[in-house]
Scaffold this motif. Structure first.
Motif, PDB file in Angstrom:
ATOM      1  N   TRP A 272     -31.574 -19.323  39.217  1.00 47.97           N
ATOM      2  CA  TRP A 272     -31.201 -20.179  40.341  1.00 47.97           C
ATOM      3  C   TRP A 272     -29.679 -20.246  40.476  1.00 47.97           C
ATOM      4  N   ARG A 273     -29.001 -20.223  39.317  1.00 49.07           N
ATOM      5  CA  ARG A 273     -27.538 -20.287  39.358  1.00 49.07           C
ATOM      6  C   ARG A 273     -26.953 -19.039  40.018  1.00 49.07           C
ATOM      7  N   ARG A 274     -27.515 -17.890  39.713  1.00 46.27           N
ATOM      8  CA  ARG A 274     -27.025 -16.645  40.295  1.00 46.27           C
ATOM      9  C   ARG A 274     -27.240 -16.636  41.812  1.00 46.27           C
ATOM     10  N   VAL A 275     -28.391 -17.156  42.255  1.00 48.52           N
ATOM     11  CA  VAL A 275     -28.677 -17.236  43.689  1.00 48.52           C
ATOM     12  C   VAL A 275     -27.659 -18.130  44.384  1.00 48.52           C
ATOM     13  N   TYR A 276     -27.389 -19.296  43.818  1.00 45.96           N
ATOM     14  CA  TYR A 276     -26.460 -20.232  44.454  1.00 45.96           C
ATOM     15  C   TYR A 276     -25.018 -19.733  44.381  1.00 45.96           C
ATOM     16  N   GLU A 277     -24.660 -19.083  43.284  1.00 44.04           N
ATOM     17  CA  GLU A 277     -23.318 -18.494  43.203  1.00 44.04           C
ATOM     18  C   GLU A 277     -23.153 -17.402  44.256  1.00 44.04           C
ATOM     19  N   HIS A 278     -24.191 -16.593  44.461  1.00 41.56           N
ATOM     20  CA  HIS A 278     -24.140 -15.559  45.484  1.00 41.56           C
ATOM     21  C   HIS A 278     -23.979 -16.192  46.866  1.00 41.56           C
ATOM     22  N   ALA A 279     -24.725 -17.237  47.126  1.00 45.41           N
ATOM     23  CA  ALA A 279     -24.649 -17.900  48.430  1.00 45.41           C
ATOM     24  C   ALA A 279     -23.258 -18.489  48.674  1.00 45.41           C
ATOM     25  N   LEU A 280     -22.683 -19.098  47.640  1.00 44.40           N
ATOM     26  CA  LEU A 280     -21.351 -19.685  47.781  1.00 44.40           C
ATOM     27  C   LEU A 280     -20.294 -18.598  47.964  1.00 44.40           C
ATOM     28  N   THR A 281     -20.417 -17.515  47.213  1.00 41.94           N
ATOM     29  CA  THR A 281     -19.433 -16.436  47.278  1.00 41.94           C
ATOM     30  C   THR A 281     -19.496 -15.686  48.601  1.00 41.94           C
ATOM     31  N   ASN A 282     -20.690 -15.630  49.192  1.00 43.60           N
ATOM     32  CA  ASN A 282     -20.894 -14.821  50.392  1.00 43.60           C
ATOM     33  C   ASN A 282     -20.969 -15.628  51.683  1.00 43.60           C
ATOM     34  N   GLY A 283     -20.471 -16.839  51.652  1.00 44.38           N
ATOM     35  CA  GLY A 283     -20.278 -17.585  52.886  1.00 44.38           C
ATOM     36  C   GLY A 283     -21.518 -18.191  53.515  1.00 44.38           C
ATOM     37  N   TYR A 284     -22.594 -18.409  52.745  1.00 48.86           N
ATOM     38  CA  TYR A 284     -23.783 -19.051  53.299  1.00 48.86           C
ATOM     39  C   TYR A 284     -23.500 -20.526  53.597  1.00 48.86           C
ATOM     40  N   ARG A 285     -24.196 -21.038  54.608  1.00 46.85           N
ATOM     41  CA  ARG A 285     -24.088 -22.442  55.004  1.00 46.85           C
ATOM     42  C   ARG A 285     -25.191 -23.225  54.293  1.00 46.85           C
ATOM     43  N   PHE A 286     -24.887 -24.468  53.885  1.00 42.79           N
ATOM     44  CA  PHE A 286     -25.771 -25.217  53.006  1.00 42.79           C
ATOM     45  C   PHE A 286     -26.398 -26.433  53.699  1.00 42.79           C
ATOM     46  N   LEU A 287     -27.489 -26.892  53.091  1.00 46.51           N
ATOM     47  CA  LEU A 287     -28.243 -28.104  53.421  1.00 46.51           C
ATOM     48  C   LEU A 287     -29.010 -27.983  54.734  1.00 46.51           C
ATOM     49  N   SER A 288     -29.334 -29.086  55.379  1.00 48.69           N
ATOM     50  CA  SER A 288     -30.380 -29.126  56.402  1.00 48.69           C
ATOM     51  C   SER A 288     -30.185 -28.151  57.547  1.00 48.69           C
ATOM     52  N   TYR A 289     -28.976 -28.062  58.078  1.00 47.67           N
ATOM     53  CA  TYR A 289     -28.690 -27.152  59.185  1.00 47.67           C
ATOM     54  C   TYR A 289     -28.080 -25.841  58.697  1.00 47.67           C
ATOM     55  N   GLY A 290     -28.173 -25.585  57.409  1.00 48.90           N
ATOM     56  CA  GLY A 290     -27.576 -24.398  56.839  1.00 48.90           C
ATOM     57  C   GLY A 290     -28.478 -23.185  56.888  1.00 48.90           C
ATOM     58  N   ASP A 291     -28.141 -22.172  56.096  1.00 48.10           N
ATOM     59  CA  ASP A 291     -28.874 -20.913  56.081  1.00 48.10           C
ATOM     60  C   ASP A 291     -30.108 -21.008  55.192  1.00 48.10           C
ATOM     61  N   SER A 292     -30.814 -19.874  55.086  1.00 51.61           N
ATOM     62  CA  SER A 292     -32.125 -19.870  54.442  1.00 51.61           C
ATOM     63  C   SER A 292     -32.171 -18.857  53.305  1.00 51.61           C
ATOM     64  N   SER A 293     -33.257 -18.932  52.544  1.00 53.96           N
ATOM     65  CA  SER A 293     -33.504 -17.966  51.480  1.00 53.96           C
ATOM     66  C   SER A 293     -35.004 -17.681  51.397  1.00 53.96           C
ATOM     67  N   LEU A 294     -35.314 -16.465  50.982  1.00 59.63           N
ATOM     68  CA  LEU A 294     -36.680 -16.066  50.675  1.00 59.63           C
ATOM     69  C   LEU A 294     -36.714 -15.753  49.193  1.00 59.63           C
ATOM     70  N   LEU A 295     -37.435 -16.554  48.432  1.00 56.87           N
ATOM     71  CA  LEU A 295     -37.443 -16.450  46.976  1.00 56.87           C
ATOM     72  C   LEU A 295     -38.783 -15.892  46.503  1.00 56.87           C
ATOM     73  N   LEU A 296     -38.742 -14.677  45.985  1.00 55.44           N
ATOM     74  CA  LEU A 296     -39.920 -13.984  45.481  1.00 55.44           C
ATOM     75  C   LEU A 296     -39.676 -13.617  44.022  1.00 55.44           C
ATOM     76  N   PRO A 297     -40.052 -14.476  43.083  1.00 58.56           N
ATOM     77  CA  PRO A 297     -39.720 -14.227  41.684  1.00 58.56           C
ATOM     78  C   PRO A 297     -40.344 -12.960  41.110  1.00 58.56           C
ATOM     79  N   ASP A 298     -41.545 -12.644  41.556  1.00 57.17           N
ATOM     80  CA  ASP A 298     -42.263 -11.490  41.024  1.00 57.17           C
ATOM     81  C   ASP A 298     -42.379 -10.411  42.104  1.00 57.17           C
ATOM     82  N   SER A 299     -42.617  -9.205  41.674  1.00 60.26           N
ATOM     83  CA  SER A 299     -42.754  -8.095  42.618  1.00 60.26           C
ATOM     84  C   SER A 299     -44.003  -8.271  43.449  1.00 60.26           C
ATOM     85  N   LEU A 300     -43.842  -8.279  44.768  1.00 58.51           N
ATOM     86  CA  LEU A 300     -44.981  -8.447  45.677  1.00 58.51           C
ATOM     87  C   LEU A 300     -45.105  -7.213  46.578  1.00 58.51           C
TER      88      LEU A 300
END
Length: 414
Positions: A386-414
């Motif tokens: 989770w830390r790596r995901v959030y660090e990536h989002a912060l480093t790459n200019g993602y917008r946060f919280l309710s009106y912010g950007d989104s993520s698709l989290l797939l922990p396992d290979s689907l």
């Protein structure tokens, strides 16, 4: 899928934090819903996308589950006879109905649990609000009944008394934007702080992961054969409640009502062994709560004429290895025995690292506040990544919280 710990009740919320600069909190929605950015995490690999491409990122046999709750205009700015303003934030109905669907149709008068702004200046007597509903002048009267656990019970009455309370809120109320936006709601928010599939009124906060879905994205899902289902969990103000306890064992989750149709339970059962992805943490908590209610049903612990409930720590006590299919079958048998076509229940489920996911294989979600139960849920799903995901989002200019950007989290290979 989850990373086990000795006991999630011993977790400190201070271990689930990061630095969120104020300028990274999105104050307004983008002009187009589906042009928000989409961080895709798939089996440890992170890529950057745009949300309108979400359908191409999902496995073709996915079942995507939405929360179709609709935000009510729950903030009421009333006036004292002297002219001073009192803000009432309606949280949940108390009388004559505690069920949100019935409470919204109540006419004449009702009692709600509310937060009161400028409450110290409201010593006694009624406050009022003039508004227009269904093309006619109307008046709302509010009287404080009693204080309970930091909240106030407010008796509302209105004229014309034939108006349902839903119409009172539509005419008199304002959208309850998250407090961290630090601004008043606008006409644009009336549209953009609702999902395009919002149906059932009762939430006091939006299921924000769904705000990115446009009609075009929904149509693209259908064209690609990706099936969808809807549940209804009415998001409560507790979603903004900070965790103040040193240990999670001392934090009390707010209860939230939800409804799942029997046909959706059958759809989930038929989809067994194929990817089930929740749109938002509220959909995820609803789906996982179904499993734990199924455990209760299989054990004969759902008596008739009671509202089923999932307690905060049920998954972390000596539990069950019941298969998800068996849990769903037990719920369907329970509904059949009660001659019900929908499951009405409440949940306090807290999903934290150590939780074993029983129903879902992935999640679409926004980026959440530091030291929040929503961030705990993401950490339960991704483990330390989770830390790596959030660090990536912060480093790459993602917008946060309710009106912010989104993520698709797939922990396992689907």
């Amino acid at each position: 899928m989850s990373i086990p710990v000795a006991d999630p009740r011993l977790l400190s919320i201070h271990d689930y934090t990061y630095t969120l600069p104020a300028e990274r909190i999105a104050p307004e929605p983008l002009p187009d819903r589906d042009q928000s950015r989409l961080l895709v995490y798939r089996s440890g690999h992170i890529t950057n996308q745009t949300f309108h491409n979400l359908p191409t990122e999902l496995p073709s046999d996915t079942l995507l589950v939405f929360n179709d709750t609709k935000v009510v205009q729950a903030r009421l700015f009333c006036r004292k006879p002297s002219g001073g303003q009192v803000e009432l934030f309606c949280l949940e109905p108390v009388a004559p109905h505690s069920a949100i669907e019935l409470a919204m149709q109540q006419t004449g008068e009702c009692v709600w649990k509310c937060l009161v702004g400028n409450g110290k200046r409201w010593k006694s007597g009624p406050v009022s609000l003039n508004f227009t509903a269904q093309g006619q002048a109307a008046t709302l009267i509010a009287e404080r009944a009693e204080a309970v656990d930091g909240y106030s019970l407010i008796k509302f009455s209105w004229n014309p008394a034939t108006l349902p309370f839903a119409e009172v809120l539509r005419g008199a109320g304002h959208l309850p934007l998250p407090p961290y936006l630090n601004r008043e709601d606008t006409e644009a928010d009336a549209v953009r702080y609702q999902t395009v599939y919002a149906t059932h009124e009762g939430a006091v906060a939006a299921p924000t992961a769904g705000l990115h879905f446009s009609d075009a994205v929904v149509a693209d899902l259908a064209e690609r054969g990706i099936t969808t289902a809807r549940v209804t969990l009415h998001v409560g103000a507790g979603t903004f409640q900070p965790v103040k306890a040193a240990r999670m064992a001392d934090h009390t989750m707010h209860g939230e009502p939800f409804v799942v149709q029997a046909e959706v339970l059958r759809q989930l059962l038929a989809h067994h062994l194929r990817p089930l992805i929740a749109v938002g943490t509220t959909s995820l908590r609803t789906l996982e709560s179904l499993y734990w209610l199924g455990v209760q049903a299989a054990a004969g612990q759902l008596p008739p004429n009671t509202l089923p409930h999932v307690a905060q720590w049920q998954p972390y006590t000596p539990g069950s290895d019941l298969a998800a299919t068996s849990a769903l079958k037990a719920l369907l048998e329970y509904l059949d025995a009660q001659q019900l076509d929908a499951l009405h229940a409440t949940t306090q489920l807290l999903i934290a690292p150590g939780y074993q996911f029983r129903m879902i294989q992935g999640l679409v979600t926004n980026f959440h506040q530091p030291e929040s139960t929503l961030l705990l849920l993401v950490a339960a799903l991704l483990g330390p990544d989770w830390r790596r995901v959030y660090e990536h989002a912060l480093t790459n200019g993602y917008r946060f919280l309710s009106y912010g950007d989104s993520s698709l989290l797939l922990p396992d290979s689907l």
